[in-house]
Design a protein around this motif. Structure first.
Motif, mmCIF file in Angstrom:
data_model
loop_
_atom_site.group_PDB
_atom_site.id
_atom_site.type_symbol
_atom_site.label_atom_id
_atom_site.label_comp_id
_atom_site.label_asym_id
_atom_site.label_seq_id
_atom_site.Cartn_x
_atom_site.Cartn_y
_atom_site.Cartn_z
ATOM 1 N N GLU A 116 -48.003 -42.045 -53.416
ATOM 2 C CA GLU A 116 -49.364 -42.299 -52.950
ATOM 3 C C GLU A 116 -50.198 -41.020 -52.937
ATOM 4 O OE1 GLU A 116 -52.439 -44.330 -52.251
ATOM 5 O OE2 GLU A 116 -52.150 -43.044 -50.519
ATOM 6 N N ASN A 117 -49.579 -39.882 -53.272
ATOM 7 C CA ASN A 117 -50.335 -38.640 -53.377
ATOM 8 C C ASN A 117 -51.085 -38.547 -54.701
ATOM 9 O OD1 ASN A 117 -47.847 -38.471 -54.721
ATOM 10 N ND2 ASN A 117 -47.918 -36.230 -54.714
ATOM 11 N N LYS A 118 -50.873 -39.507 -55.595
ATOM 12 C CA LYS A 118 -51.581 -39.526 -56.867
ATOM 13 C C LYS A 118 -52.879 -40.307 -56.723
ATOM 14 C CE LYS A 118 -47.305 -39.393 -59.619
ATOM 15 N NZ LYS A 118 -47.564 -38.082 -60.247
ATOM 16 N N LEU A 119 -53.881 -39.920 -57.533
ATOM 17 C CA LEU A 119 -55.156 -40.618 -57.500
ATOM 18 C C LEU A 119 -54.976 -42.069 -57.904
ATOM 19 C CD1 LEU A 119 -58.256 -40.291 -57.103
ATOM 20 C CD2 LEU A 119 -58.403 -39.920 -59.574
ATOM 21 N N ALA A 120 -55.563 -42.963 -57.147
ATOM 22 C CA ALA A 120 -55.452 -44.397 -57.419
ATOM 23 C C ALA A 120 -56.176 -44.743 -58.714
ATOM 24 C CB ALA A 120 -56.046 -45.188 -56.257
ATOM 25 N N GLU A 144 -47.998 -40.712 -38.187
ATOM 26 C CA GLU A 144 -46.805 -41.367 -37.643
ATOM 27 C C GLU A 144 -46.378 -42.575 -38.478
ATOM 28 O OE1 GLU A 144 -50.360 -43.182 -35.477
ATOM 29 O OE2 GLU A 144 -49.738 -41.204 -36.221
ATOM 30 N N MET A 145 -47.251 -43.046 -39.363
ATOM 31 C CA MET A 145 -46.892 -44.179 -40.209
ATOM 32 C C MET A 145 -46.130 -43.757 -41.460
ATOM 33 S SD MET A 145 -50.275 -46.626 -39.929
ATOM 34 C CE MET A 145 -49.481 -47.971 -40.832
ATOM 35 N N GLY A 146 -45.977 -42.449 -41.646
ATOM 36 C CA GLY A 146 -45.199 -41.978 -42.785
ATOM 37 C C GLY A 146 -46.010 -41.912 -44.062
#
Length: 759
Positions: free
Chosen positions: A294-298, A287-289
């Motif tokens: 952010e789908n990439k490795l940090a 629910e926070m979207g």
């Protein structure tokens, strides 16, 4: 396959979980090493032998509180006076000893008693003796029954009274909370409980404050406004009584008085605690979207050039760019460091965590009276598996730890990690000023040096908190100690009237304000055991100077240095206007005394309430920023692990360390505190974040060398402007940039099981 793996792991206490690291060879056998699995089993058998005369019940889980049984076995560290002749000279390797805690409920006057067993390995020379010399409270290793650890046996003894009280009010708890407690083994029970410490003040009596919760994964965040207080002195349950019930901010001394108030409509539940708990789990919340990309490795910290540290896995000895040290592990304290040297010169004999104190505030029975000493539960025993790439960088060296567990030894897989990391900023940098024809055009020479450090890290999950301990050995000769906390708040039921104790963080949950104070020991041996503690204060004084006659007297800063004369607890100066240095009488090339300074980092605190009845005398070590004492074999620890239940009559009294002894040119220990005043907030839901709940301190060379420790580092660049204004010349000192292909892998879970191993 699993049994053979367990046999391999049992051979050493700290073992590398992944191959490929470079090996070192320790100069001496580790005299601080923990006892072996074979020693643990042999000590257990000796204690239970008829010849020992201890009349022990085995296995302990079949015992009652009126039996004698072993609580645990651990390593008893060798005295410093016995180690130094061996580690620094040609003395014999000192003998190993174990310590054992035995709950002696079968005595006429029941007690808990500590013993020392050695020398090890067990032979006809081995003796069982009372371990009294490390405790100064007047009763040696003895703890009164009422103050001893509240284990399953004591819990079982008070359970019938608690179940009886809760059964009498089951209809009311059903209406208020939709739950009942008929006893732990009753299938109808759908509530659980917790209780606080201390349960005693001086060992003469015992009080148990019970708070109820829903039995979920996040129970710490689901407190119910219902408390049962029991008086439970001694070993005879027939003498246990109900002190009262607390709810709605009211106290009722009997069940009848409580029921009368309920029947009169005086007891309500205006803020029902929801039984669902997804809101409090550490999971991604859809629910926070989603944040863009952010789908990439940090980003990751990778040792691109290969490992620059070496480990002797048999001796738990590490070398890194001038640093060397031994490691050890105990059930109660976890990771410890010994013989810490830089470029062959000892700085610290021992660096270890001693205690983690947490004190709460509130106007409810549990919050108002709770003080924790987390060694009570055991940092070594509660260590957590480290997740590669998240708790530690990918490619870190992962070490297993072990501790005695009954007759056996439990292996904690991947409990410690070692890795080198970029600091994220240069160690040193300077662009020289431009002169001559290019002055004013920005052309100049530039030097920049790489900053990195070797980190040794472990995490212990004690109850609701994960404590992350990080020790960073920096390339400039400084050493940073850091601690962070994450986990569930120990929350209280929400009340409109109690905002001064913490904010509302959910529908019926209040974040209870509390202190975390983590006490460490740094036994400094700066170039030997003769050291002093120097305080250099920055003072404002009135001065006049003949070349400024028109100013007359004016304010000027100056340094005023003095050595601490006697043992003392002290706090950091306001505005940071003091420097604290452990110095030797030996001098550098410029005639300055060589030393290491102690620099406060982020959030160096001490307990807020020094006179609380729940921490009055057994938590003295947590009531100042620093303390300086003379080293004695009889004072190896700041605290006793059973001290928490003795605030008025401690088994081990830190205040007694300060007996007016000189600390000038003596062997001294600096005890220091890290921690945080936890001003709870909505962002503590679901868990407290490591970023804000952190604290640190730095030990740095202070005239220890003749110059900064960067000139021998090759990881640097020197950039010069050429004759052509557009030309730059680079000097890489033989360290080129790496070309590499990185293959990040998931943890190989089939190498080690993620649960504990018992051997």
């Amino acid at each position: 396959m699993r049994s053979s793996l367990a046999y391999i792991l049992a051979a050493v206490t700290l073992t590398i979980a992944r191959p490929g690291e470079t090996s070192a060879r320790a100069p001496k056998t580790n005299p601080w090493a923990q006892i072996t699995p074979a020693d643990t089993a042999a000590v257990w058998d000796l204690l239970h032998s008829p010849a020992a005369g201890l009349n022990l019940t085995d296995p302990p889980f079949t015992a009652s509180q009126t039996d004698n049984y072993v609580a645990f076995i651990d390593t008893l560290h060798t005295n410093k006076s016995a180690v130094l002749p061996y580690i620094d000279g040609n003395g014999l390797q000192p003998a190993k000893f174990a310590r054992a805690v035995i709950f002696e409920g079968g005595r006429t006057v029941p007690i808990s008693q500590e013993y020392m067993i050695g020398p090890l390995p067990v032979s006809n020379r081995t003796r069982i003796q009372k371990l009294d010399y490390i405790f100064n409270g007047g009763k040696g290793g003895t703890v009164p029954f009422n103050a001893r650890f509240f284990d399953l046996q004591r819990d079982a003894a008070s359970e019938p009274l608690l179940a009886s009280v809760m059964t009498e009010v089951a209809d009311i708890t059903t209406e208020l909370f939709g739950g009942v407690y008929y006893g732990a083994d009753d299938d109808r029970t759908d509530l659980i409980y917790t209780f606080d410490t201390p349960v005693s003040t001086d060992g003469s009596s015992a009080v148990r404050i019970v708070m109820f919760r829903y039995p979920t994964e996040v129970e710490f965040l689901q407190p119910l406004d219902f408390y049962v207080i029991l008086d439970i002195p001694g070993t005879d349950p027939s003498k246990y009584t109900l002190r009262g019930i607390v709810t709605n901010e009211k106290f009722f001394s009997t069940v009848d008085k409580f029921r009368q108030a309920y029947d009169a409509g005086e007891i309500t539940n205006p803020y029902p605690q929801p039984r669902d708990y997804e809101w409090a789990q550490l999971t991604r919340k859809e629910e926070m979207g989603t944040r863009p990309l952010e789908n990439k490795l940090a980003p990751q910290s990778i040792e691109l050039g290969g490992k620059r540290y070496k480990i002797d896995t048999q001796q738990n000895y590490v070398e890194y760019l001038g640093w060397s040290f031994y490691m050890s592990w105990t059930r109660q304290l976890g990771l410890m460091f010994f013989d810490v040297k830089f470029k062959g010169e000892r700085i610290i004999y021992e660096l270890s965590m001693q205690e983690a104190t947490a004190q709460y505030a509130g106007n409810t029975p549990k919050a108002a009276s709770t003080v924790y000493h987390d060694t009570h539960y055991g940092f070594g025993a509660q260590s957590a598996v480290l997740v590669e790439g998240f708790d530690c960088p990918f490619g870190a060296t992962l070490l297993n730890a072990s501790y005695p567990d009954g007759r056996h030894t439990t292996i904690k897989p991947q409990a410690i990690c070692i890795f080198e990391a970029d600091y994220g900023f240069p160690l040193a940098r300077h662009r020289t000023s431009s002169f001559g024809p290019f002055q004013g055009y920005g052309f100049s020479d530039l030097g920049v040096v790489k900053a990195s450090a070797l980190h040794v890290r472990h995490i212990a999950t004690v109850g609701n908190y994960d404590y992350l301990f990080d020790f960073a050995f920096n390339v400039d000769g400084s050493l940073e100690v850091g601690v962070r906390a994450s986990g569930y708040l120990q929350a209280s039921p929400y009340y409109k009237t109690q905002g001064r104790f913490g904010p509302r963080v959910h529908n019926s949950t209040q974040g209870s304000y509390h202190d975390h104070v983590v006490t460490f020991k740094a036994d400094f041996d700066v170039l030997g055991t003769k050291n002093s503690f120097q305080v250099t204060e920055l003072k404002t004084v009135k001065q006049s100077q003949p070349w400024f006659p028109e100013l007359g007297e004016f304010d000027q800063m100056e340094l005023q240095a003095s050595n601490l004369k006697r043992e003392k607890q002290l706090n950091f100066a306001e505005n940071g206007q003091a420097m604290y240095t452990v110095i030797s009488e030996r001098t550098n090339a410029w005639g300055e005394k060589r030393g290491y300074r102690i620099t406060p980092g982020h959030s160096n605190i001490h307990l807020t309430s020094p006179n609380s009845p729940f921490s009055r005398k057994q938590s003295e070590f947590s009531k100042s920023h620093l303390a300086v004492t003379r080293v004695h074999d009889t004072e190896p620890y700041a605290n006793s692990w059973q001290n928490i239940n003795l605030p008025e009559a401690p088994q081990h009294d830190f205040a007694k360390f300060f007996n007016d002894e000189s600390v000038e040119d003596e062997d001294i220990t600096v005890w220091f505190n890290l921690g945080m005043h936890h001003f709870t907030r909505s962002e503590d839901i679901p868990v407290t974040l490591f970023t804000e709940a952190s604290s640190s301190i730095l030990f740095a060379p202070q005239n220890f060398f003749d110059r900064a420790q960067e000139g021998d580092l090759q990881n640097r660049r020197w950039i010069e402007t050429g004759e052509d204004q557009d030309e730059l010349n680079f000097e890489a000192y033989g360290v080129p940039l790496a070309n590499c292909a990185i293959n990040l892998r998931e943890p190989v879970t089939n190498i080690l099981p993620w649960e504990d191993l018992i051997v």
